[in-house]
Design an enzyme around this catalytic site. Structure first.
Site, short mmCIF file in Angstrom:
data_model
loop_
_atom_site.label_atom_id
_atom_site.label_comp_id
_atom_site.label_asym_id
_atom_site.label_seq_id
_atom_site.Cartn_x
_atom_site.Cartn_y
_atom_site.Cartn_z
N LYS A 125 -17.17 -88.71 41.88
CA LYS A 125 -17.52 -90.13 41.75
C LYS A 125 -16.48 -90.99 42.48
O LYS A 125 -16.82 -91.87 43.25
CB LYS A 125 -17.61 -90.51 40.28
N LYS A 154 -2.63 -87.27 33.79
CA LYS A 154 -2.72 -87.35 35.26
C LYS A 154 -1.44 -88.00 35.81
O LYS A 154 -0.87 -87.53 36.79
CB LYS A 154 -3.93 -88.19 35.68
N GLY A 165 -19.40 -90.47 34.84
CA GLY A 165 -19.29 -89.10 35.36
C GLY A 165 -20.07 -88.10 34.53
O GLY A 165 -20.82 -87.27 35.05
N ARG A 166 -19.93 -88.17 33.21
CA ARG A 166 -20.59 -87.17 32.34
C ARG A 166 -22.08 -87.44 32.16
O ARG A 166 -22.75 -86.71 31.43
CB ARG A 166 -19.86 -87.08 31.00
N GLU A 192 -15.59 -86.39 25.31
CA GLU A 192 -15.03 -87.42 26.18
C GLU A 192 -15.64 -88.79 25.84
O GLU A 192 -14.99 -89.83 25.96
CB GLU A 192 -15.25 -87.08 27.67
N GLU A 221 -7.97 -82.31 41.71
CA GLU A 221 -8.50 -80.95 41.83
C GLU A 221 -9.54 -80.85 42.94
O GLU A 221 -9.54 -79.92 43.75
CB GLU A 221 -9.15 -80.50 40.50
N HIS A 223 -21.68 -61.74 17.33
CA HIS A 223 -20.76 -60.58 17.32
C HIS A 223 -19.32 -61.02 17.55
O HIS A 223 -18.47 -60.19 17.88
CB HIS A 223 -21.21 -59.57 18.36
#
Ligand code: F6P
Length: 546
Positions: free
Chosen positions: A203, A516, A260-261, A346, A209, A377
């Site tokens: 965005k 950050k 963003g999400r 978030e 990253e 399991h």
């Protein structure tokens, strides 16, 4: 919008009284015994999703008080403000309009929705591009690598495997997100430049990253004889200028009013569209739009996102359950829990209200899970016999979509049997959580593998299940683009609902900023060894890492 915060309403007080009188000791087994109509009364039909709410620790009175709470907190008015495009993300002064991304183009005579022309202009351009890439004989593209993180990764990374049965057989989709080079290198090993399309998804187009991985991809491309960067690198971003500066000429944009999400419906969905094609991508949008319409129009008592959000608040603030486990009984939904972690935690992991006042009550639960039957399991032991009560959400899909053509004979029969086994497992788990097993029952049963050295009562105590553990079951007929779109939108609106009740801003994420900034400070220090002003722990660890 001057609606009171949830804890300042009459309904909150009524819920507290109701919890003390009936909620704390509520017993699901007794509730079903008392009311044979409980399943029918507490199941809700929403577009593409049927929900059984009857195994939750609620009765008609609980629902009544919860619906009063929604009323007093003005959830409907806040929802309408979101859908209209008011700047409900107050700390960033932004509208929250992911719903506009899936609204169909207005037909003649209809009022177009917010930003309709912009949305459909980009969507048409993106889907046109998608069809040229999917013509693999002409495009030569066999691999698509999405480089993005958070909302620019988790949505596509969740949806692509979920819709595997609808995917182009000749295109392989890869996802690279982590700044750790161990993420991109195993992907690069499988590629050659001429057959690869990199999608740089961000965005902001500034995320550390993503930028780092984009540079790694470009360095690999150049080092391996790649030519025609313009053909092999595209960007999906709101920051077209930064993409151009990187040297990318094909960019599909979106807007600051897409969080963003909440962005998989925008050009961030490009890898999804590349995998499943234009028509299926439009079906995904249409499913989400159907859920938007349900959320906007269904009466409160049958409004599924609203009810799920209300039950979440009931569990978090009255029962004080700290987490919720999601168990999709469909392997294609293996990334759904990770996707929901960002969506919910978030959005609602906030500690102050809209006025910046610290909250005296809890907000987002921890959301976690794994597909069934694998989770059974691993950690289901804790769900059944641990000391915490953790509501579980089962997602069952009636019909499989294996995507194998020409299935017949023994393989078809075997896969059909396996699907029935999967469904039986899902049903059994929610049943076991609710029913439990008393010590008397355990004592009456044979336990051939149990120790002969222990007395029967001690053994029976180990084999006792308290039961009365709540769950919700969501049923889909099939996992299709349309039903998945509806399911995701259901979760979005449910998160909106609990956030609106809590009176928080579900659409910012200031909590990611501090780490950050500190990382930017530490980055050069790791090179120079300068520990000046650092706390002793960080300085000590840094020294060992150099
Ligand atoms: O660090 C959090 C975050 O801002 C998320 O909200 C977002 O989805 C992610 O980073 C990626 O951001 P971008 O799409 O700008 O690269």
């Amino acid at each position: 919008m001057n609606a009171p915060r949830c804890d300042r309403t009459e309904a909150w007080g009524a819920l507290q009284g109701h919890f003390e009188a009936h909620g704390r000791e509520f017993d699901l087994r007794e509730a079903f015994a008392r009311d044979p109509g409980r399943f029918d009364a507490m199941s809700v039909e929403a577009p593409e999703v049927f929900a059984d709410l009857s195994k939750n620790l609620i009765d008609t009175a609980t629902l009544h008080f919860l619906l009063d709470l929604a009323d007093e907190c003005g959830v409907a008015a806040r929802r309408d403000a979101m859908l209209r495009g008011d700047a409900i993300n107050t700390t960033e002064d932004r509208a929250v309009l992911h719903t506009a991304l899936r609204a169909p183009r207005a037909t003649s005579g209809e009022m177009p929705g917010p930003f309709s022309d912009d949305v459909h202009h980009v969507l048409d351009a993106m889907l046109g591009f998608v069809e040229t890439v999917r013509d693999t004989a002409a495009s030569g593209i066999r691999h698509v690598v999405n480089i993005g993180i958070g909302g620019s990764d988790l949505g596509p990374q969740m949806v692509v495997p979920a819709l595997d049965a609808f995917a182009h057989p000749g295109l392989r989709l890869h996802f690279v997100s982590n700044v750790d080079g161990h993420d991109i290198t195993p992907v690069l090993r499988q590629l050659n430049p001429a057959e690869t399309l990199f999608v740089i998804a961000s965005k902001t187009f500034t995320t550390q990253e993503t930028m780092a991985n984009a540079h790694a991809a470009k360095a690999w491309f150049d080092a391996n004889g790649g030519t025609d960067t313009a053909k092999h690198f595209v960007a999906t971003t709101t920051n077209v200028a930064a993409a151009a500066q990187f040297g990318i000429t094909t960019t599909f944009g979106f807007w600051d009013w897409v969080g963003g999400r909440y962005s998989l419906w925008s050009s961030i969905g490009l890898p999804i569209a590349l995998a499943i094609g234009a028509d299926h991508f439009r079906a995904l949008l249409a499913g989400a739009h159907a859920m938007d319409t349900h959320f906007a129009q269904a009466p409160a008592a049958k409004n599924l996102p609203l009810l799920l959000g209300l039950i979440d608040v009931w569990y978090r603030n009255f029962h004080r359950f700290t987490s919720r486990s999601v168990a999709p009984y469909h392997q294609g939904l293996k990334r759904l829990p990770a996707y929901l972690q960002q969506l919910e935690m978030e959005s609602n992991g906030k500690r102050v209200d809209l006025d910046g006042e610290p909250l005296p009550f809890a907000t987002s639960p921890v959301v976690w899970g794994e597909p069934g039957t694998n989770g059974q399991h691993a950690y289901f032991q804790m769900l059944h016999q641990g000391t915490d009560v953790i509501p579980v959400e089962f997602i069952l899909v009636k019909q499989p979509t294996h995507g194998l053509t020409g299935l017949h004979g023994p393989l078809l029969a075997q896969l059909d049997r396996q699907h029935t086994m999967l469904l039986a497992n899902g049903l059994a788990q929610s049943q076991a959580l609710m029913l439990g097993k008393s010590t008397a029952q355990a004592q009456a049963e044979k336990a051939p593998t149990a120790s002969k050295a222990l007395d029967p009562l001690t053994l029976a105590r180990h084999r006792t299940f308290p039961g009365n553990r709540p769950s919700t079951t969501l049923l889909l007929d099939q996992l299709t683009p349309r039903s998945l779109g509806a399911l995701i939108a259901l979760y979005e609106h449910r998160v909106f609902t609990s956030g609106a009740l809590w009176g928080i801003n579900s659409f910012d994420q200031w909590g990611v900023e501090l780490g950050k900034a500190l990382c930017n400070d530490l980055l050069p220090r790791l090179g120079t060894g300068d520990a000046n002003g650092l706390d002793a722990s960080t300085a000590g660890l840094m020294k060992r890492l150099r």
